[in-house]
Each structure stands twice: as structure tokens, then as C-alpha cells.
Write a protein that holds these residues in place. Structure first.
Motif: not given
Length: 513
Positions: A355-356, A362-363, A367-369, A385-388
Motif C-alpha cells: 500500500a505504501g 499516486v503522490g 505531482y506530475i499532473w 497534497l501530493p507530498l502528504v
């Protein structure tokens, strides 16, 4: 309570009463040393512009200031672990932290870039003596049922060290203490190192391998040569135009590693004192964990350097702005690392690690988006958000992975095992750093007009993150080879089931009419 000078694993506090607080003081000391090392790996990146400006360092010298530490660290880790097994883990830890502190002073007072590069190499070599003893001391001091809690703390330290380095470096650089510019990023190690030396002498219990071992000098040479042949061309390749000799050297490193395996088999049969304990790879959890550690290191090597360059050179942020942006990541890593070992792994096992990996991917995709959507106008709040999400993913991996890798390792090989764990992670990180030349700088055209340069860095950043996503997909698949649950947890659950069964058997006659 065992004596602080005891050298046999049979007299370690492992068998001592739970009230023995000495081992918890020892844990705090070695964790602080591990934190100091982890911070030093990342703290330099954020100060690169200041070092270039103040010290007049060239790009090649900057590259070696960052890579020299990793090279010396990776090349000496296995040797450091074995020396601890032979001469005592406490002794080697104290030698390592003393040398690390001295090297930090030399870095801080370096009079030119050449001295800084040499001091960083020395610092990495001393870290190679110090760091393997951390996991060895933990493994030899704490019983299996307490290691889950200990590795949870270790995971938090790893997460904090990896991400707080840029923030700490940013603060020390921005404050320009006493006009020293970047130098305090190294000098801050001095009080911490001195405290570690004094307290380590008092609280750490000595331990050695229970049987006599010899230092495998040929193995040391082969490991060092193989690592240098692999990592040196990666760190210099882009600057030199990827010469043919670099590719030949990297291919030759495989031959050297093959020779190492053959020699270690012979050495094992001869006197049972090989540098690399090949029997460890027969432990499925260890072999799979080593593979995961390697490719995870590649991801970290790519992301952290590219992230720092993107923020400072691409977005034009100050070191403090870039450092503060990483705070959500740091918090998320710490919380997830503590939760993963204490709450999640006992229930879900290796699914937590998988899951990690998915969360980190996903993060990165978020970030790419965002980088494509907002370009050079991307803000710290939008990055949160992506960093969290990435931080949660990293926290779910770093703490339980260490426990999974070491869970089936015999105690007498704790030094060798921890040395290998750290070495392959550093090898992976070095590979990631080398790949930055291809996946990041290979996309950027630095000859464009200044107004176009931010867009070039955005494109390079996105391309590098796509590579990191691909590596995380590999990590997810390799994790299927990990045990469903760490060995000591499975044994504990089996023991609980046996107790319940026995209790039911004893009571059954009384319930029968």
C-alpha cells in the motif's frame, strides 16, 4: 542487568528485565547518530547555490561534494558491519561517530572546494563505520517482541532525517550565522557528535559476534572496487559526455561482483569468515527485502535531488521556501511510520508495504499532473497534497521493511546483514543520482532563453517523476516475495493460538457432563 563491557551475546540485555532502561538510553543515542547521518545526506542539496556562490565550486566539484559522501559510505558499509562483529559494535560506533564529528569540522572549516570534497569523502567513510552498528546494536539488545516498537521509532527517524535535512539546511543557510554562509550545515554536527561520544561510552552495551571472525581483506577490496566501478561513471558520466570507458567500467563491475561471489564461497568453505555472508540470501525475507531496498533507494535518489533542483532553479525559490515546502512530507512520513509498525503490520502484514508503494506512486502522479497544469506557477500549497500522499506511502515502507528484512537473520550475522541493507540502499541511491543526468538533465536544454528555462525544468521534473513511478511499480511486484508477516510476529501469533488451544483442551473435561 548485563555489564556495559560484556562482549558475549549471551549476556546482552535481550534476556534482561523489561525495566532495564539502559538499552532505551542506548537506543536514543544510536538513533540520534542515525538521524545525524541521514540529515547529512540531504542537507547539502539545499545549500548547493550558496556553496557555488561562496566557495566558487564548479559543477563537477558540487557533484563530488554530494556524491563523494555516498561513494565512501556505500563502499565501506559492509566492512564497517563486519568490523563491528569482530571488534565490538560499541567500539566501532564510538570510533565512527568520533571520526564523523572531526570530518564535519573539516567540512565546516574547508578553505576551498577541494578540501570540502576530501572532507566529505572522509565523512562518508566514518559514517560507514558508525551506521551499521545502529541496527546491529538494536538487533543484539532488544528481544524479538520489542523490535516492532523499536523499528517503528527507527522508521520515524529515517523519515525525519531524510526530509528535515533540506529544511534544516535552508534555515542554517538563510540565517547566515556569523557570516558563515553554508558552513553551519556541517558545524551543527559538532555538539551532537560530542554528546553522542560521551553518552555512548556510558550507556551502550558492548556486543560481538559469538564466534571468532577474521576481516576478509580480499572481500573488502572486491566490494570497494566493484562499487567504485559502478558508481563513479554514473556520477561523472554526464559531465564527461558518457565516454565509452564509463560504460565498459560499469559492465566490468558485474565481473568484479561475480568474482566476489565466487571468492566469498571459497572463503566460507576455508575458514567461515567471509565479508558477505552469502547464506543470508537463503533467507527469503532477507533476499526479497534487499531487492526492495535497492530499487527503493533508486526512487529516493532520483526524487530528492530532482525535487530540490526543480524548486530552486526551476521555480526560483529561496532555500527557506524550498525547505518549508517539505514539512508536510516530513510530518506524513513520521505519522505513517509510527502507525505502520504499531497498528497496521500486525494486522495486514506485507500489504502495508505494498500500500505504501502504491501511495507513493499516486503522490508522484498527482505531482506530475500539477506540474503540467500550473507550470512554473506551482505553489507550495498546491504541492502539499501530493507530498502528504507520498509521505504516507514512504512511512508505510521504511519502518516495517527493516523489520521484515532482519526478522529471519541469525543474531551472529546482524552486523553483516545491517551492513548489506545499508549498502544496497546506498547503491540504489547512487544509481538514482546517476540516472538524474539522464532522466532530468537529459530533457533540459540549458541553452534556451532565460524566460524559457523554467519550462525546461518543469519538463525535466515531470520526466524524472515518471521514471520514479516506474521504479515503484517494480517495488510493488518484488514485495510479493516478502513474507506475509515478519517471522517474530508469525511466531507470536502461533504461540497465542497454541495457548488458546491448550486452554480449551484443559477446560473441556470440566464442561462435559
Amino acid at each position: 542487568m548485563s555489564s556495559p563491557t560484556s562482549t558475549s551475546t549471551s549476556t546482552l540485555p535481550d534476556a534482561g528485565p523489561p525495566s532495564d532502561r539502559r538499552r532505551w538510553f542506548a537506543l536514543a543515542i544510536v538513533m540520534t547518530a542515525a538521524f545525524m547521518d541521514l540529515v547529512d545526506v540531504t542537507i547539502v542539496n539545499i545549500a548547493i547555490p550558496s556553496i557555488q556562490r561562496d566557495a566558487g565550486a564548479t559543477f563537477s566539484q558540487i557533484q563530488w561534494i554530494a556524491a563523494g559522501y555516498t561513494l565512501a559510505f556505500a563502499a565501506g558499509l559492509i566492512t564497517g558491519g563486519r568490523l563491528g562483529d569482530i571488534h565490538g559494535r560499541k567500539r566501532l560506533f564510538l570510533i565512527g561517530i568520533t571520526g564523523f564529528t572531526v570530518a564535519s569540522a573539516l567540512c565546516g572549516f574547508a578553505v576551498n572546494p577541494e578540501m570540502l570534497v576530501a572532507s566529505r569523502i572522509l565523512q562518508g567513510g566514518m559514517a560507514a563505520l558508525m551506521v551499521p552498528q545502529v541496527l546491529s546494536i538494536v538487533h543484539a539488545t532488544f528481544p524479538a517482541h520489542e523490535r516492532g516498537k523499536v523499528f517503528g521509532l527507527f522508521g520515524m527517524v529515517v523519515g525525519l532525517g531524510a526530509v528535515s535535512g533540506p529544511l534544516l539546511g535552508a534555515l542554517l543557510t538563510e540565517w547566515n550565522i556569523l557570516g558563515l554562509e553554508w558552513r553551519p550545515i556541517f558545524l551543527i554536527n559538532l555538539p551532537v557528535g560530542v554528546a553522542g561520544i560521551i553518552l555512548g561510552r556510558k550507556f551502550i552495551t558492548e556486543s560481538k559476534a559469538p564466534r571468532a571472525l577474521k576481516l576478509d581483506l580480499v572481500g573488502v577490496v572486491l566490494v570497494t572496487l566493484g562499487l567504485l566501478m559502478l558508481i563513479y561513471p554514473l556520477t561523472r558520466g554526464r559531465e564527461l559526455g558518457w565516454p565509452v570507458w564509463g560504460h565498459l567500467m560499469m559492465a566490468g563491475s558485474l565481473v568484479v561482483f561475480g568474482a566476489l561471489v565466487a571468492y566469498e564461497k571459497w572463503k566460507t568453505a576455508k575458514d567461515g569468515s567471509p565479508l558477505v555472508e552469502l547464506s543470508l540470501f537463503k533467507v527469503k525475507s532477507f533476499a526479497a527485502g534487499i531487492a526492495v531496498q535497492t530499487v527503493f533507494g533508486v526512487t529516493m535518489g532520483i526524487f530528492f535531488l530532482v525535487w530540490t533542483l526543480y524548486m530552486q532553479y526551476g521555480l526560483g525559490w529561496t532555500p527557506l521556501h524550498a525547505g518549508l515546502t517539505g514539512v508536510p512530507f516530513s510530518v506524513a512520513v513520521s505519522v505513517a511510520a509510527a502507525t505502520s509498525v504499531q497498528k497496521l503490520v500486525p494486522r495486514f502484514g506485507r500489504k502495508v508495504l505494498q500500500a505504501g508503494a502504491l501511495a507513493m506512486a499516486v503522490g508522484l502522479l498527482l505531482y506530475i499532473w500539477e506540474a503540467g497544469r500550473y507550470g512554473a506557477g506551482l505553489t507550495s500549497w498546491q504541492m502539499a497534497l501530493p507530498l502528504v500522499v507520498m509521505g504516507v506511502g514512504m512511512g508505510l515502507i521504511v519502518a516495517p521493511l527493516t523489520d521484515a528484512v532482519l526478522s529471519g537473520v541469525p543474531r551472529e550475522h546482524a552486523g553483516s546483514a545491517s551492513g548489506l541493507i545499508n549498502t544496497v540502499q546506498q547503491m540504489g541511491t547512487a544509481l538514482g543520482l546517476g540516472l538524474v543526468s539522464v532522466v532530468f538533465y537529459g530533457v533540459i536544454d540549458e541553452g534556451v532563453a532565460p524566460s524559457r528555462l523554467p519550462a525546461e525544468y518543469v519538463a525535466g521534473f515531470q520526466n524524472a517523476l515518471w521514471w520514479a513511478v516506474g521504479v515503484l511499480a517494480v517495488i510493488f511486484l518484488v514485495m510479493f516475495a516478502l513474507p506475509a508477516k515478519p517471522k517474530h510476529q508469525a511466531e507470536a501469533e502461533g504461540a497465542e493460538e497454541a495457548v488458546v488451544t491448550d486452554d480449551h483442551t484443559e477446560r473441556e473435561p470440566a464442561l462435559t457432563p
